[in-house]
Structures are given as structure tokens and as C-alpha cells.
Design a protein around this motif. Structure first.
Motif, PDB file in Angstrom:
ATOM      1  N   TRP A   6       0.812  -1.212   0.000  1.00  0.00           N
ATOM      2  CA  TRP A   6       0.000   0.000   0.000  1.00  0.00           C
ATOM      3  C   TRP A   6       0.849   1.267   0.000  1.00  0.00           C
ATOM      4  N   VAL A   7       2.079   1.157   0.503  1.00  0.00           N
ATOM      5  CA  VAL A   7       2.943   2.332   0.592  1.00  0.00           C
ATOM      6  C   VAL A   7       3.295   2.857  -0.791  1.00  0.00           C
ATOM      7  N   ARG A   8       3.353   1.985  -1.771  1.00  0.00           N
ATOM      8  CA  ARG A   8       3.731   2.396  -3.125  1.00  0.00           C
ATOM      9  C   ARG A   8       2.729   3.373  -3.737  1.00  0.00           C
ATOM     10  N   HIS A   9       1.549   3.472  -3.148  1.00  0.00           N
ATOM     11  CA  HIS A   9       0.509   4.375  -3.659  1.00  0.00           C
ATOM     12  C   HIS A   9       0.209   5.526  -2.691  1.00  0.00           C
ATOM     13  N   ALA A  10       0.947   5.599  -1.600  1.00  0.00           N
ATOM     14  CA  ALA A  10       0.611   6.556  -0.546  1.00  0.00           C
ATOM     15  C   ALA A  10       1.150   7.952  -0.850  1.00  0.00           C
ATOM     16  N   ILE A  11       0.284   8.944  -0.653  1.00  0.00           N
ATOM     17  CA  ILE A  11       0.652  10.357  -0.701  1.00  0.00           C
ATOM     18  C   ILE A  11       0.065  10.985   0.560  1.00  0.00           C
ATOM     19  N   TRP A  12       0.904  11.570   1.384  1.00  0.00           N
ATOM     20  CA  TRP A  12       0.511  11.944   2.734  1.00  0.00           C
ATOM     21  C   TRP A  12       0.099  13.405   2.842  1.00  0.00           C
ATOM     22  N   TRP A  13      -0.937  13.650   3.648  1.00  0.00           N
ATOM     23  CA  TRP A  13      -1.288  14.997   4.088  1.00  0.00           C
ATOM     24  C   TRP A  13      -0.837  15.087   5.539  1.00  0.00           C
ATOM     25  N   GLN A 287       8.309  30.852  -8.351  1.00  0.00           N
ATOM     26  CA  GLN A 287       9.028  29.586  -8.504  1.00  0.00           C
ATOM     27  C   GLN A 287       8.389  28.445  -7.713  1.00  0.00           C
ATOM     28  N   LEU A 288       7.408  28.764  -6.899  1.00  0.00           N
ATOM     29  CA  LEU A 288       6.793  27.733  -6.056  1.00  0.00           C
ATOM     30  C   LEU A 288       6.317  26.512  -6.851  1.00  0.00           C
ATOM     31  N   PRO A 289       5.676  26.694  -8.009  1.00  0.00           N
ATOM     32  CA  PRO A 289       5.233  25.506  -8.761  1.00  0.00           C
ATOM     33  C   PRO A 289       6.361  24.540  -9.103  1.00  0.00           C
ATOM     34  N   LEU A 290       7.566  25.052  -9.326  1.00  0.00           N
ATOM     35  CA  LEU A 290       8.673  24.175  -9.695  1.00  0.00           C
ATOM     36  C   LEU A 290       8.998  23.207  -8.566  1.00  0.00           C
ATOM     37  N   ALA A 291       8.910  23.681  -7.320  1.00  0.00           N
ATOM     38  CA  ALA A 291       9.167  22.808  -6.173  1.00  0.00           C
ATOM     39  C   ALA A 291       8.136  21.696  -6.091  1.00  0.00           C
ATOM     40  N   VAL A 292       6.879  22.028  -6.328  1.00  0.00           N
ATOM     41  CA  VAL A 292       5.813  21.022  -6.259  1.00  0.00           C
ATOM     42  C   VAL A 292       5.950  20.027  -7.401  1.00  0.00           C
ATOM     43  N   VAL A 293       6.393  20.484  -8.557  1.00  0.00           N
ATOM     44  CA  VAL A 293       6.636  19.584  -9.689  1.00  0.00           C
ATOM     45  C   VAL A 293       7.670  18.534  -9.305  1.00  0.00           C
ATOM     46  N   VAL A 294       8.770  18.956  -8.688  1.00  0.00           N
ATOM     47  CA  VAL A 294       9.798  18.004  -8.274  1.00  0.00           C
ATOM     48  C   VAL A 294       9.221  16.993  -7.288  1.00  0.00           C
ATOM     49  N   LEU A 295       8.495  17.486  -6.292  1.00  0.00           N
ATOM     50  CA  LEU A 295       7.895  16.602  -5.287  1.00  0.00           C
ATOM     51  C   LEU A 295       7.065  15.500  -5.932  1.00  0.00           C
ATOM     52  N   CYS A 296       6.327  15.842  -6.975  1.00  0.00           N
ATOM     53  CA  CYS A 296       5.363  14.904  -7.547  1.00  0.00           C
ATOM     54  C   CYS A 296       5.891  14.094  -8.724  1.00  0.00           C
ATOM     55  N   THR A 297       7.157  14.324  -9.130  1.00  0.00           N
ATOM     56  CA  THR A 297       7.647  13.611 -10.316  1.00  0.00           C
ATOM     57  C   THR A 297       8.935  12.842 -10.087  1.00  0.00           C
ATOM     58  N   VAL A 298       9.398  12.747  -8.833  1.00  0.00           N
ATOM     59  CA  VAL A 298      10.562  11.914  -8.552  1.00  0.00           C
ATOM     60  C   VAL A 298      10.167  10.851  -7.535  1.00  0.00           C
ATOM     61  N   ALA A 299      11.025   9.860  -7.389  1.00  0.00           N
ATOM     62  CA  ALA A 299      10.737   8.734  -6.501  1.00  0.00           C
ATOM     63  C   ALA A 299      10.554   9.197  -5.068  1.00  0.00           C
ATOM     64  N   GLY A 300       9.754   8.434  -4.333  1.00  0.00           N
ATOM     65  CA  GLY A 300       9.573   8.713  -2.921  1.00  0.00           C
ATOM     66  C   GLY A 300       8.148   8.504  -2.469  1.00  0.00           C
ATOM     67  N   SER A 301       7.964   8.645  -1.156  1.00  0.00           N
ATOM     68  CA  SER A 301       6.633   8.694  -0.558  1.00  0.00           C
ATOM     69  C   SER A 301       6.372  10.145  -0.211  1.00  0.00           C
ATOM     70  N   PRO A 302       5.692  10.892  -1.084  1.00  0.00           N
ATOM     71  CA  PRO A 302       5.576  12.336  -0.895  1.00  0.00           C
ATOM     72  C   PRO A 302       4.565  12.719   0.168  1.00  0.00           C
ATOM     73  N   SER A 303       4.832  13.861   0.815  1.00  0.00           N
ATOM     74  CA  SER A 303       3.883  14.412   1.769  1.00  0.00           C
ATOM     75  C   SER A 303       3.717  15.900   1.506  1.00  0.00           C
ATOM     76  N   VAL A 304       2.515  16.404   1.800  1.00  0.00           N
ATOM     77  CA  VAL A 304       2.202  17.828   1.709  1.00  0.00           C
ATOM     78  C   VAL A 304       1.845  18.287   3.109  1.00  0.00           C
ATOM     79  N   TYR A 305       2.558  19.285   3.594  1.00  0.00           N
ATOM     80  CA  TYR A 305       2.291  19.801   4.934  1.00  0.00           C
ATOM     81  C   TYR A 305       1.096  20.738   4.884  1.00  0.00           C
ATOM     82  N   ALA A 306       0.118  20.465   5.748  1.00  0.00           N
ATOM     83  CA  ALA A 306      -1.156  21.179   5.726  1.00  0.00           C
ATOM     84  C   ALA A 306      -0.956  22.695   5.681  1.00  0.00           C
ATOM     85  N   GLY A 307      -1.520  23.307   4.674  1.00  0.00           N
ATOM     86  CA  GLY A 307      -1.391  24.742   4.470  1.00  0.00           C
ATOM     87  C   GLY A 307      -0.477  25.093   3.325  1.00  0.00           C
ATOM     88  N   ASP A 308       0.533  24.257   3.080  1.00  0.00           N
ATOM     89  CA  ASP A 308       1.420  24.524   1.947  1.00  0.00           C
ATOM     90  C   ASP A 308       0.667  24.485   0.629  1.00  0.00           C
TER      91      ASP A 308
END
Length: 411
Positions: A6-13, A287-308
Motif C-alpha cells: 500500500w505504501v507504493r501508492h501513498a501520498i501523505w497529508w 518559482q513555487l510551482p517548480l518545487a511542487v513539480v519536483v515533489l510529484c515527479t521523482v521517486a519517494g513517498s511524498p507528503s504535503v504539509y497542511a497549508g502549503d
């Protein structure tokens, strides 16, 4: 050790409950109905769903002296956050929405009011006194010099057994795994003993260790921790944008790719409860969108901190109370604040949606195609459950009046 499927599909808030509910730093330590109760987060689970995330990463919820990381009782919900029923209802509501739940386990240190610490003060020669590390003067050692955080002796079987008890107690109550706070300060052999014992009864649990730097594959091999926090990549993302230096990010992505190649897929983020908010740390908000692009397009278990996800501002300062600005209260009703940036929210939804459509990104390999003084191009490619894919990501950092831009294309 194998990562649960299940972790392979997890994206955290990611939420810091004591701040999000207004329980800290208000100083109010008594239950007061719905005001600070964990159930106040339930309406926000619908927001997490709309955002596209499918996991709830909670900061500390156990009884503590102040900010949650000075635990008094690991087996009791902090009374400022309600009751055991409050916790059960939040977990049930999360699972009803398909959200996994991760708890923050502070097992390196405890508060001076923890029963072991109280007993150690009352009887310095008693058994509880032996459960703490000692400093060079023979006193109880502290975590990074904080007098309110007393360091446990992780070589003691009583400490190990108690951590196993804590982990299994809350896994039995329905959580899906643990974030291991300050894992870098705990001996590798402690985790290598404790985590396999827990996995014997909860084989589908996931363990995320907080580390600041180091050789991820070596650490995960020595500790059996499933994933580690990718602070090096976090730093390179905002720093390279501020310095207009794509080469810094290219170097960090190459190192990141080496972790993945060695089988150690990190937990990725561009913001959390311990750092200045992305919308604040960037010199050029464009430049903020560029950071989010990296988060969502490279390997890992990504998380978004509430409010960001709506460009919340917040500056972390190195002083007492310096974390408060990055851990603000959320509106009671689950509605976004009036100043929420809807464009940034839509960007997060778009890119998290892309991530969900390409689950192979979890363990994707990343190859740098081009690096110039203002442009970075990389290709992420991988395969999961028989489905393969590749994405070419172009980040243009902008130059003077020229606005930053990005693109993600299937190849």
C-alpha cells in the motif's frame, strides 16, 4: 524487510494536531469539548481527499508537557486533544475515506514529568534512573541540549520492550504505521531489534525514520526502517531556486536516484512542521510551482504539509516558540482560510493527480538530461505491477523579468 504494497501508492497529508486544533501554544491543558478535540480534524479529511492525498501523517497526539515532543505518557491521548474516543473516531473517519494513518512516535526522549523521570529524581539509585542515558557529568543526558527532553538509554531491554508495547498498542487501535522522531539519534541496533518484533504481529505496518542526512541505504539496512526523510532533497529544491542554480538540484537528484537504485526509497517533502514554509522561504513566489513539480515527479513517498497547498506563510525561528508560526491553527469547519491561494491549490491537485495516475513514480529512476544556468531537464522512468512509464520534466528557473515555467511530458 519488504515495503508493504500500500505504501507504493501513498501520498501523505501532514498535520501537526496540537497546532491545527489550537491546543498549543494556548497553554490550555484541560479537555474543553470540541474546541481542540482531534475530531475537529475530521472535516479536513474531505479536503485531504479533494487534494488527492490518501494518507494522514499526524504529529504527536500523546500526553505531553508542551509541544508534543516532550511525552509524558505514550499510551494516553493528550487531554488537550480530547479522549481515546476522539482518536478512534478520527482514525475511523480517515479509513472510511481511504486514508491511511501514521502516528508520530517520540522514542528518543521523554519529558521531565514522565513517570520514569519522576521516579529517577525521587530515587537516583532506583531502577528507573538506569533507563536514561548519562552525560559527561553523570547526570541525565538531554536531546540536543533541551532540558525538557530527557534521553532514554536504548540499550536497556525495559526501554525496548516498552516501545514495542506502545507501537503494538496503537497499531492494534487501527493505525497503519509510525514516523520515528529523531531516529538519527537512536542506535541502529535499537530499531533493528524493536521493528522486527513489531512486524511479527503487524506485517503490513510501515516505519518512517527522521534523519537529516547520511547514507540512506546503509541506514535502512542497519535499522530495518522502511524509509527515511529526504532532507537533502528538500534543501536543494528551495536553495537551488533561490540561488537560480539548477546544478545544485541536479546533484541532489543524482544522489536521490542512488538511494532509490540501492533499494531505499525516501519520504519526500517540500515542507513540514519543522521548517520555514515554502511560500516564505522562496525569494520569488513565482518559482513555487517548480518545487511542487519536483515533489510529484521523482521517486519517494511524498507528503504535503497542511497549508502549503494554499501557499500558507510561516517563518521558523531559532528561539523558544520559534516553531509556532509554521504550526498554525486550522479553521474549525474544514473550510480554507479567506487568503488561501486557489491557484496554488489547483496546482497541487493537478500534480498529485498526475502522481496518482503514474504510481510507478514511487520507485522511479531519475536521469538528468540537461543542466544549464537557468534550466534543468530530467526524465523519471519506472515500472510497477507490470505498468511502465516515463516522464520528461523541464524546469525553467526564469531570468529577471522572465517568469519561471515548467512542463511534464510523457515519453
Amino acid at each position: 524487510m519488504s515495503t508493504p504494497d500500500w505504501v507504493r501508492h501513498a501520498i501523505w497529508w501532514h498535520v501537526y494536531p496540537l497546532g491545527a486544533t489550537g491546543a498549543f501554544p494556548s497553554g490550555d491543558k484541560e479537555p474543553d469539548g470540541a474546541l481542540h478535540d482531534l475530531r475537529r480534524l475530521v472535516p479536513w479529511l474531505d479536503h485531504a481527499q479533494r487534494l488527492g492525498t490518501n494518507g494522514l501523517l499526524l504529529g504527536p497526539v500523546f500526553a505531553s508537557a508542551t509541544h508534543g515532543y516532550d511525552t509524558v505518557d505514550h499510551l494516553r491521548i493528550d487531554p488537550r486533544l480530547g479522549t481515546e474516543t476522539s482518536f478512534d473516531e478520527l482514525v475511523a473517519a480517515a479509513h472510511e475515506r481511504g486514508l491511511r494513518v501514521l502516528l508520530d512516535g517520540v522514542f528518543n526522549h521523554v519529558a521531565p514529568d514522565h513517570p520514569w523521570a519522576v521516579a529517577a529524581r525521587e530515587n537516583p539509585d532506583g531502577p528507573e534512573a538506569a533507563l536514561f542515558r548519562r552525560d559527561e557529568h553523570g547526570g541525565i543526558a538531554t536531546f540536543e541540549g533541551h532540558g525538557g527532553l530527557l534521553a532514554l538509554d536504548h540499550s536497556r531491554p525495559e526501554v525496548r520492550d516498552h516501545v514495542v508495547e506502545i507501537m503494538e498498542h496503537w497499531l492494534e487501535r487501527g493505525i497503519d504505521g509510525w514516523r520515528l522522531d529523531a531516529a538519527y539519534t537512536v542506535p541502529d541496533e535499537f530499531w533493528a531489534d524493536v521493528l522486527p518484533r513489531v512486524r511479527q504481529h503487524f506485517g503490513d505496518a510501515w516505519f518512517l525514520g527522521e534523519v537529516i542526512h547520511g547514507d540512506h541505504p546503509a541506514i535502512t539496512a542497519a535499522t530495518t526502517i522502511d524509509a527515511l526523510t529526504q532532507y537533502e532533497l528538500w534543501k536543494a529544491v528551495w536553495s537551488s531556486l533561490n540561488d537560480h542554480n539548477p546544478h545544485e538540484l541536479a546533484w541532489a537528484l543524482t544522489r536521490h536516484d542512488g538511494f532509490v537504485e540501492a533499494g531505499s526509497v525516501p519520504q519526500t517533502f517540500v515542507g513540514n512542521h519543522d521548517v520555514t514554509r515554502l511560500a516564505t522561504v522562496l525569494d520569488d513566489r513565482r518559482q513555487l510551482p517548480l518545487a511542487v513539480v519536483v515533489l510529484c515527479t521523482v521517486a519517494g513517498s511524498p507528503s504535503v504539509y497542511a497549508g502549503d497547498e494554499w501557499a500558507q506563510q510561516g517563518l521558523k525561528e531559532e528561539r523558544e516558540g520559534g516553531d509556532d508560526a509554521v504550526r498554525p491553527e486550522l479553521p474549525v469547519d474544514g473550510e480554507l482560510p479567506a487568503d488561501a491561494d486557489q491557484n496554488v491549490l489547483a496546482l497541487h491537485q493537478e500534480l498529485i493527480g498526475l502522481r496518482r495516475r503514474h504510481p510507478w513514480l514511487y520507485a522511479a529512476r531519475t536521469e538528468i538530461e540537461e543542466t544549464t544556468d537557468r534550466r534543468l531537464v530530467y526524465v523519471s522512468h519506472g515500472e510497477l505491477d507490470g505498468t511502465a512509464g516515463a516522464l520528461r520534466v523541464t524546469l525553467d528557473y526564469g531570468d529577471g523579468d522572465a517568469a519561471p515555467s515548467w512542463s511534464v511530458d510523457e515519453v
